[in-house]
Structures are given as structure tokens and as C-alpha cells.
Scaffold this motif. Structure first.
Motif, mmCIF file in Angstrom:
data_model
loop_
_atom_site.group_PDB
_atom_site.id
_atom_site.type_symbol
_atom_site.label_atom_id
_atom_site.label_comp_id
_atom_site.label_asym_id
_atom_site.label_seq_id
_atom_site.Cartn_x
_atom_site.Cartn_y
_atom_site.Cartn_z
ATOM 1 N N SER A 1 56.717 21.751 210.255
ATOM 2 C CA SER A 1 55.376 22.311 210.480
ATOM 3 C C SER A 1 55.407 23.819 210.627
ATOM 4 O O SER A 1 56.457 24.412 210.922
ATOM 5 N N LEU A 2 54.243 24.410 210.448
ATOM 6 C CA LEU A 2 54.037 25.816 210.786
ATOM 7 C C LEU A 2 53.411 25.853 212.177
ATOM 8 O O LEU A 2 52.531 25.031 212.490
ATOM 9 N N THR A 3 53.848 26.804 212.981
ATOM 10 C CA THR A 3 53.305 26.975 214.321
ATOM 11 C C THR A 3 52.045 27.840 214.200
ATOM 12 O O THR A 3 52.056 28.861 213.519
ATOM 13 N N LEU A 4 50.971 27.433 214.869
ATOM 14 C CA LEU A 4 49.727 28.200 214.776
ATOM 15 C C LEU A 4 49.624 29.180 215.947
ATOM 16 O O LEU A 4 50.525 29.258 216.780
ATOM 17 N N SER A 5 48.529 29.943 215.990
ATOM 18 C CA SER A 5 48.425 30.916 217.087
ATOM 19 C C SER A 5 47.091 30.861 217.820
ATOM 20 O O SER A 5 47.039 31.074 219.023
ATOM 21 N N GLN A 6 45.997 30.555 217.129
ATOM 22 C CA GLN A 6 44.678 30.652 217.772
ATOM 23 C C GLN A 6 44.283 29.368 218.491
ATOM 24 O O GLN A 6 43.653 29.416 219.539
ATOM 25 N N ALA A 7 44.606 28.231 217.880
ATOM 26 C CA ALA A 7 44.280 26.951 218.510
ATOM 27 C C ALA A 7 45.354 26.666 219.549
ATOM 28 O O ALA A 7 46.468 26.249 219.218
ATOM 29 N N LYS A 8 45.039 26.957 220.817
ATOM 30 C CA LYS A 8 46.090 26.809 221.834
ATOM 31 C C LYS A 8 45.534 26.291 223.159
ATOM 32 O O LYS A 8 44.326 26.301 223.384
ATOM 33 N N MET B 1 51.118 33.623 207.105
ATOM 34 C CA MET B 1 50.178 32.701 206.450
ATOM 35 C C MET B 1 48.930 32.489 207.288
ATOM 36 O O MET B 1 49.006 32.447 208.513
ATOM 37 N N TYR B 2 47.836 32.283 206.601
ATOM 38 C CA TYR B 2 46.604 31.885 207.288
ATOM 39 C C TYR B 2 46.427 30.371 207.207
ATOM 40 O O TYR B 2 46.860 29.739 206.239
ATOM 41 N N ASP B 3 45.754 29.836 208.214
ATOM 42 C CA ASP B 3 45.312 28.437 208.200
ATOM 43 C C ASP B 3 43.878 28.449 208.722
ATOM 44 O O ASP B 3 43.662 28.508 209.938
ATOM 45 N N ASP C 1 39.528 30.057 212.575
ATOM 46 C CA ASP C 1 40.372 30.920 211.758
ATOM 47 C C ASP C 1 41.724 31.094 212.449
ATOM 48 O O ASP C 1 41.837 31.815 213.427
ATOM 49 N N ASP C 2 42.715 30.432 211.913
ATOM 50 C CA ASP C 2 44.021 30.449 212.575
ATOM 51 C C ASP C 2 45.073 31.024 211.626
ATOM 52 O O ASP C 2 44.801 31.205 210.424
ATOM 53 N N ARG C 3 46.226 31.292 212.153
ATOM 54 C CA ARG C 3 47.351 31.716 211.310
ATOM 55 C C ARG C 3 48.672 31.439 212.019
ATOM 56 O O ARG C 3 48.685 31.060 213.187
ATOM 57 N N VAL C 4 49.740 31.633 211.290
ATOM 58 C CA VAL C 4 51.061 31.331 211.847
ATOM 59 C C VAL C 4 51.345 32.256 213.038
ATOM 60 O O VAL C 4 50.991 33.445 213.003
ATOM 61 N N GLY C 5 51.953 31.706 214.076
ATOM 62 C CA GLY C 5 52.167 32.483 215.298
ATOM 63 C C GLY C 5 53.561 32.349 215.874
ATOM 64 O O GLY C 5 54.468 31.770 215.255
#
Ligand code: PMV
Length: 351
Positions: free
Chosen positions: A40-47, A197-199, A338-342
Motif C-alpha cells: 500500500s501507499l501511506t496517505l497523509s490527510q485522512a488520519k 503521488m496524489y490520491d 484530497d489526499d496524497r502520499v505521506g
């Protein structure tokens, strides 16, 4: 080592969600032992932000406040999780706890928060365990990953910067120095391109799922395609790890879409079969594919066990991809996160 020394001590952590590129779907016997490796990619905004305060032993064992409100309905899941962790950290059974958690996204947004919350709580528990033993774990995030898995399998991948892999498999050539195990995730070093990367998460529906992930994993045991799926996932995992290292997004993006559709195909082929996609999920999938073939922009989708699309694209494609996603949202409704890799979990009082 006296657990009374922890009374009134607290720990506070933020931890992000993650998005699987190769999916975990189906378990082996044990506590969240995956039937295939996932990445997986780790996200940053959804926390999730979680604070644990240790209290002298009393009733109830665990008191939980979610966004300032007492939430007894969340307690059974947390008690089960702390019960599993207590088999490894016995002091958990000698004290009581006050838990205060909140999410960076609305609870009703249709985004699962179990990965981020289990990861944040696990970081708090490892910090408190270190405090009790007067040490600093050099393998802090590996320990937190191990404990997170006991709460929610996919949560164990939320502990590391950029990307993580979970599940026992022979290491591919691209990561020959690493060991991949079932009990926790392993951090993997990926190409620079993927670190930004953006997600953009397109929330099609925020209704509660008709079939929980837990039930969905269970249904894999009677699924006639399960064996083929597990070996196919292992093959995809090998490819994905190679492409993550090389920065090969077009190949990886196609594989990520295949993984998402296969996950949902497994749900449809379960007994009883079920569908978590909504009409707008399908409309959006067609739109994304049309946009890609007409413009050449490297926008790919994936899905978790729900109807919402995760729209993945590299930083240099941001303007065109976001404009397209915004236009889709104007046409179809829904909300965007609007999330991205973190960088993974953060200690303390940051926002
Ligand atoms: O961690 P769980 O039990 O909620 O399972 C999550 C499974 C998927 O999100 C569908 C896939 C994954 O690997 O994250």
C-alpha cells in the motif's frame, strides 16, 4: 516494572490511513493472518488523532470519547483489540484507559477509519510500554505495526513513510535485503515519483456498508475462486514491488485497477454474492478510462471494500487530473477528500 508508574500518564499520536495497491482479501487461521501479501501507499490527510491516558484499574476497563462524545458503541471492538495486545503487553490488564480519538475527515464520509485509528492507538501503546520499561524501542514502528494488525489487518501498513508491504512471501529481487512476514508490515523504499503521488478520494456514497470487511474476508473461505485469487495476488505483488521501485506508473496503474476489480469480483462471487459498487462508481470508472485514453494523463483508480474511488496520479499530472475530477464531481455530486502520499504517524499535538 510496576504498571502503577503509568497512572495518569498519556500518549498522543496521529496516524494516517493507507490505500492498498495489491489487496489483502481473505485470511489464514490466526489473528489477522493474510492469505496473500499486499502492498500500500501511506496517505497523509485522512488520519486519526488518538490520545491514551492510563488510569488506575477500575470499571469500565476502557472509556472511549470520539470527537469529544462518549462512544460506548465503539468500545467492544477496542476491548477485543486491547485484549489481543494484552497477550503481549501484560500491563494492559492491570490498568484502565481513557481513549480520546478524532478523525481529520467526517465520520460519515464513507472512509473507513479503522486503519488510521488502530495505527494511532498502537503508537500510543508502544510509547507507554517504552515509558514503563524506561527505554526507546529502536523498532518502534515495527512493534506498532504488529499491534495494529491485531486490531485491523490492513492497519499494520499505516505505520511507515510512503509505502509498506505486509504478508509472508519470498522477497523479490528488487527488495532482496528485506524479509516479509505475516505478523507485521515492512517499510519499503519506493521510487521518488511515488512519494509525491496524489490520491483524490471520490466519495460516491457515505452510507454504511451492507457487508463488513470482516464478513467479506470470512466469505473468501467458501469462495471457489479463492485459491486462484491468492496465487494471482502473489504474482501481482511481485510485479507491483518491482514497478514501485522502478517508478513504472503506467504498468502499476493498470495492475492497481485490475486488483480493485478483482477484489469486487471476489465479493460478487462469494456465497451469498454481494455488490458494494454503486451506479456512480461504474460511471466514474468509465469516465476515468475514457479520460486516460483521450488525454494520455496517467490517472488510475482503485477501490477499497466500498463504493468510493481512490483516484491516483503523479504530482506532475495534478492540474489536469484534479480539473477532471472536479468536473466529475460537479456532474455526479459526491464529495472529494484530497489526499496524497505521506510520512506515516506523527507524535504529539500537531494538526
Ligand atoms: O483491514 P481490513 O480487515 O478492514 O481489510 C481491508 C481490506 C481492503 O481494504 C479491502 C484491502 C486492503 O488491503 O486494504
Amino acid at each position: 516494572m510496576n504498571s502503577q508508574n503509568l497512572h495518569d500518564k498519556s500518549a498522543l499520536w496521529h496516524a494516517p490511513s493507507n490505500i492498498a495497491l495489491v489487496k489483502y482479501w481473505g485470511k489464514l487461521p490466526g489473528v489477522q493472518i493474510p492469505a496473500n501479501p499486499s502492498v500500500s501507499l501511506t496517505l497523509s490527510q485522512a488520519k486519526t488523532k488518538a490520545k491514551i491516558t492510563v488510569l488506575p484499574k477500575r470499571e469500565p476497563w476502557i472509556e472511549l470519547f470520539f470527537e469529544g462524545q462518549k462512544m460506548p458503541s465503539f468500545v467492544p471492538k477496542i476491548e477485543k483489540f486491547f485484549g489481543h495486545v494484552g497477550e503481549h503487553l501484560s500491563w494492559l490488564n492491570e490498568v484502565s484507559f481513557k481513549l480520546e480519538t478524532s478523525n481529520s475527515f467526517p465520520h460519515s464520509a464513507g472512509i473507513a477509519s479503522s486503519a488510521s485509528s488502530m495505527a494511532a492507538l498502537s503508537c500510543c501503546l508502544v510509547e507507554l510500554d517504552d515509558l514503563l520499561h524506561k527505554r526507546e524501542s529502536t523498532d518502534f514502528y515495527e512493534r506498532a505495526s504488529f499491534f495494529s494488525r491485531l486490531g485491523s489487518g490492513s492497519a499494520c501498513r499505516s505505520l511507515f513513510a510512503h509505502a509498506a508491504s505486509w504478508g509472508k512471501a519470498d522477497s523479490p529481487d528488487s527488495f532482496s535485503s528485506l524479509k516479509f512476514v505475516d505478523e507485521r508490515a515492512t517499510a519499503i523504499e519506493i521510487h521518488e515519483k511515488f512519494k509525491s503521488m496524489y490520491d483524490t478520494i471520490f466519495v460516491v456514497s457515505s452510507k454504511e456498508k451492507k457487508v463488513s470487511s470482516r464478513a467479506g474476508h470470512g466469505l473468501m473461505s467458501g469462495n471457489p475462486y479463492a485459491k486462484a485469487r491468492f496465487s494471482h495476488a502473489l504474482e501481482n505483488w511481485n510485479y507491483a514491488l518491482g514497478w514501485l521501485k522502478e517508478g513504472e506508473w503506467d504498468h502499476l496503474g493498470s495492475l492497481v485497477e485490475e486488483e480493485a476489480l478483482t477484489l469486487h469480483a471476489m465479493m460478487m462471487a462469494s456465497r451469498p454474492g454481494y455488490l458494494l459498487m454503486e451506479p456512480d462508481t461504474i460511471t466514474l470508472i468509465h469516465k476515468v478510462r475514457e479520460f486516460r485514453s483521450q488525454t494520455g494523463h496517467a490517472l488510475y483508480f482503485t477501490l477499497d471494500a466500498g463504493p468510493n474511488l481512490h483516484l491516483l496520479y503523479p504530482e506532475e499530472e495534478r492540474e489536469a487530473c484534479y480539473a477532471f475530477i472536479n468536473q466529475c464531481q460537479k456532474e455526479l455530486g459526491g464529495t472529494l477528500i484530497d489526499d496524497r502520499v505521506g510520512l506515516g504517524p506523527m507524535r504529539g499535538n500537531h494538526e
